[in-house]
Design a protein around this motif. Structure first.
Motif, PDB file in Angstrom:
ATOM      1  N   SER A   4      16.155 -30.847 -11.902  1.00  0.00           N
ATOM      2  CA  SER A   4      17.381 -30.090 -11.685  1.00  0.00           C
ATOM      3  C   SER A   4      17.562 -29.688 -10.232  1.00  0.00           C
ATOM      4  N   ALA A   5      18.818 -29.624  -9.828  1.00  0.00           N
ATOM      5  CA  ALA A   5      19.152 -29.122  -8.495  1.00  0.00           C
ATOM      6  C   ALA A   5      19.088 -27.599  -8.434  1.00  0.00           C
ATOM      7  N   PHE A   6      18.951 -26.954  -9.581  1.00  0.00           N
ATOM      8  CA  PHE A   6      19.012 -25.493  -9.640  1.00  0.00           C
ATOM      9  C   PHE A   6      17.677 -24.822  -9.933  1.00  0.00           C
ATOM     10  N   VAL A   7      16.914 -25.361 -10.897  1.00  0.00           N
ATOM     11  CA  VAL A   7      15.677 -24.723 -11.348  1.00  0.00           C
ATOM     12  C   VAL A   7      14.617 -25.797 -11.546  1.00  0.00           C
ATOM     13  N   ARG A  53      10.947 -23.975 -15.142  1.00  0.00           N
ATOM     14  CA  ARG A  53      12.080 -23.190 -15.614  1.00  0.00           C
ATOM     15  C   ARG A  53      12.087 -21.780 -15.060  1.00  0.00           C
ATOM     16  N   THR A  54      11.359 -21.560 -13.978  1.00  0.00           N
ATOM     17  CA  THR A  54      11.278 -20.252 -13.339  1.00  0.00           C
ATOM     18  C   THR A  54      11.647 -20.327 -11.864  1.00  0.00           C
ATOM     19  N   THR A  55      11.120 -21.336 -11.171  1.00  0.00           N
ATOM     20  CA  THR A  55      11.295 -21.451  -9.729  1.00  0.00           C
ATOM     21  C   THR A  55      12.700 -21.927  -9.388  1.00  0.00           C
ATOM     22  N   GLN A  56      13.438 -21.089  -8.680  1.00  0.00           N
ATOM     23  CA  GLN A  56      14.811 -21.395  -8.314  1.00  0.00           C
ATOM     24  C   GLN A  56      14.854 -22.198  -7.006  1.00  0.00           C
ATOM     25  N   THR A  57      15.806 -23.113  -6.911  1.00  0.00           N
ATOM     26  CA  THR A  57      15.991 -23.856  -5.654  1.00  0.00           C
ATOM     27  C   THR A  57      16.861 -23.090  -4.663  1.00  0.00           C
ATOM     28  N   GLY A  58      17.618 -22.129  -5.157  1.00  0.00           N
ATOM     29  CA  GLY A  58      18.547 -21.389  -4.310  1.00  0.00           C
ATOM     30  C   GLY A  58      19.967 -21.910  -4.339  1.00  0.00           C
ATOM     31  N   LEU A  89      22.448 -40.063 -10.067  1.00  0.00           N
ATOM     32  CA  LEU A  89      21.326 -40.674 -10.782  1.00  0.00           C
ATOM     33  C   LEU A  89      20.223 -39.647 -11.073  1.00  0.00           C
ATOM     34  N   ALA A  90      19.560 -39.819 -12.182  1.00  0.00           N
ATOM     35  CA  ALA A  90      19.953 -40.583 -13.349  1.00  0.00           C
ATOM     36  C   ALA A  90      20.603 -39.630 -14.345  1.00  0.00           C
ATOM     37  N   LEU A  91      21.590 -40.123 -15.074  1.00  0.00           N
ATOM     38  CA  LEU A  91      22.399 -39.257 -15.907  1.00  0.00           C
ATOM     39  C   LEU A  91      21.561 -38.469 -16.897  1.00  0.00           C
ATOM     40  N   ASP A  92      20.581 -39.119 -17.527  1.00  0.00           N
ATOM     41  CA  ASP A  92      19.823 -38.488 -18.604  1.00  0.00           C
ATOM     42  C   ASP A  92      18.652 -37.645 -18.116  1.00  0.00           C
ATOM     43  N   PHE A  93      18.440 -37.586 -16.819  1.00  0.00           N
ATOM     44  CA  PHE A  93      17.379 -36.734 -16.280  1.00  0.00           C
ATOM     45  C   PHE A  93      17.963 -35.776 -15.235  1.00  0.00           C
ATOM     46  N   CYS A  94      17.990 -36.163 -13.983  1.00  0.00           N
ATOM     47  CA  CYS A  94      18.361 -35.206 -12.936  1.00  0.00           C
ATOM     48  C   CYS A  94      19.821 -34.759 -13.020  1.00  0.00           C
ATOM     49  N   VAL A  95      20.723 -35.653 -13.392  1.00  0.00           N
ATOM     50  CA  VAL A  95      22.124 -35.260 -13.543  1.00  0.00           C
ATOM     51  C   VAL A  95      22.269 -34.280 -14.700  1.00  0.00           C
ATOM     52  N   ALA A  96      21.705 -34.629 -15.863  1.00  0.00           N
ATOM     53  CA  ALA A  96      21.846 -33.773 -17.038  1.00  0.00           C
ATOM     54  C   ALA A  96      21.192 -32.409 -16.824  1.00  0.00           C
ATOM     55  N   TRP A  97      19.971 -32.394 -16.291  1.00  0.00           N
ATOM     56  CA  TRP A  97      19.296 -31.117 -16.070  1.00  0.00           C
ATOM     57  C   TRP A  97      20.072 -30.253 -15.082  1.00  0.00           C
ATOM     58  N   SER A  98      20.611 -30.876 -14.048  1.00  0.00           N
ATOM     59  CA  SER A  98      21.399 -30.118 -13.067  1.00  0.00           C
ATOM     60  C   SER A  98      22.649 -29.531 -13.711  1.00  0.00           C
ATOM     61  N   ALA A  99      23.325 -30.330 -14.535  1.00  0.00           N
ATOM     62  CA  ALA A  99      24.535 -29.849 -15.190  1.00  0.00           C
ATOM     63  C   ALA A  99      24.221 -28.726 -16.177  1.00  0.00           C
TER      64      ALA A  99
END
Length: 216
Positions: free
Chosen positions: A128-131, A135-140, A158-168
């Motif tokens: 994720s681009a966020f966490v 599930r604790t450490t924030q990216t800011g 990329l990739a929709l089912d991993f980094c894109v989905a987790w970021s969303a």
């Protein structure tokens, strides 16, 4: 414009989040996503519509915990349990300073205000681009967007089912209106991961649209 789309790209409260358009995720890369390179022209066109663009970049140290090579007897795509939970093991990819970690040279969003590097912590993965994956450490990133008055994000890459989905999912959890532009993403689809991702995204209130809907 679709009824579910209450923010235009040109709205200063909107941002395009471009996820991991790097050579190791392109055909021929260490963790290639099929046809990932074909997204570049579309993402460039989308980027031109947004006044706010953020780019993410996987940026792993050589001994990253998500690499199968860091675990004796393990192979890429094995699943193990780490202190923070389940972890898919990957081929070594996007190692800091390597060609594979570089953004695709044809990605043309020069007005992007932020390049966020993630996965830098050797002991925690970060889809994720966020966490991060603990599930604790924030990216800011959530704080950055909110400080700038941005309340809506459109996610591509990329990739929709991993980094894109987790970021969303994390964008939605942080209170952002969140859309995935489906035709501007490609998936790995590992053991049904794409279908699972779409179900999780829908349940969380992430809206799926196509790029044509931004100008319809």
């Amino acid at each position: 414009m679709t009824a579910s789309l209450n923010r235009l790209p040109s709205d200063p409260r909107s941002a395009l989040l471009v996820i991991d358009m790097q050579y190791d995720f392109m055909p021929g890369g260490a963790l290639a996503v099929a046809s990932g390179d074909t997204l570049v022209p579309l993402i460039n066109r989308l980027g031109a519509q947004f006044c706010n663009v953020v780019i993410t970049q996987d940026w792993h140290p050589v001994d990253h915990i998500s690499f199968a090579s860091s675990h004796a007897g393990r192979a890429p795509f094995d699943s193990i349990t780490l202190p923070y939970g389940p972890q898919t093991l990957w081929p070594d990819h996007c190692v800091q300073g390597t060609h594979g970690a570089q953004l695709h040279a044809d990605l043309d969003v020069a007005h992007a205000q932020l390049i966020l590097r993630k996965g830098c912590n050797a002991g925690i993965d970060s889809y994720s681009a966020f966490v991060e994956a603990d599930r604790t450490t924030q990216t800011g990133l959530a704080g950055y967007l909110k400080e700038r008055g941005i309340d809506s994000v459109f996610v591509v890459g990329l990739a929709l089912d991993f980094c894109v989905a987790w970021s969303a999912l994390d964008a939605r959890a942080a209170g952002f209106n969140t859309w995935i532009i489906a035709d501007a993403c490609k998936a790995i689809d590992l053991n049904g991961s794409l279908d699972t991702a779409w179900k999780d995204l829908a349940a969380a209130g992430v809206v799926r649209i196509d790029s044509a809907e931004l100008t319809a």
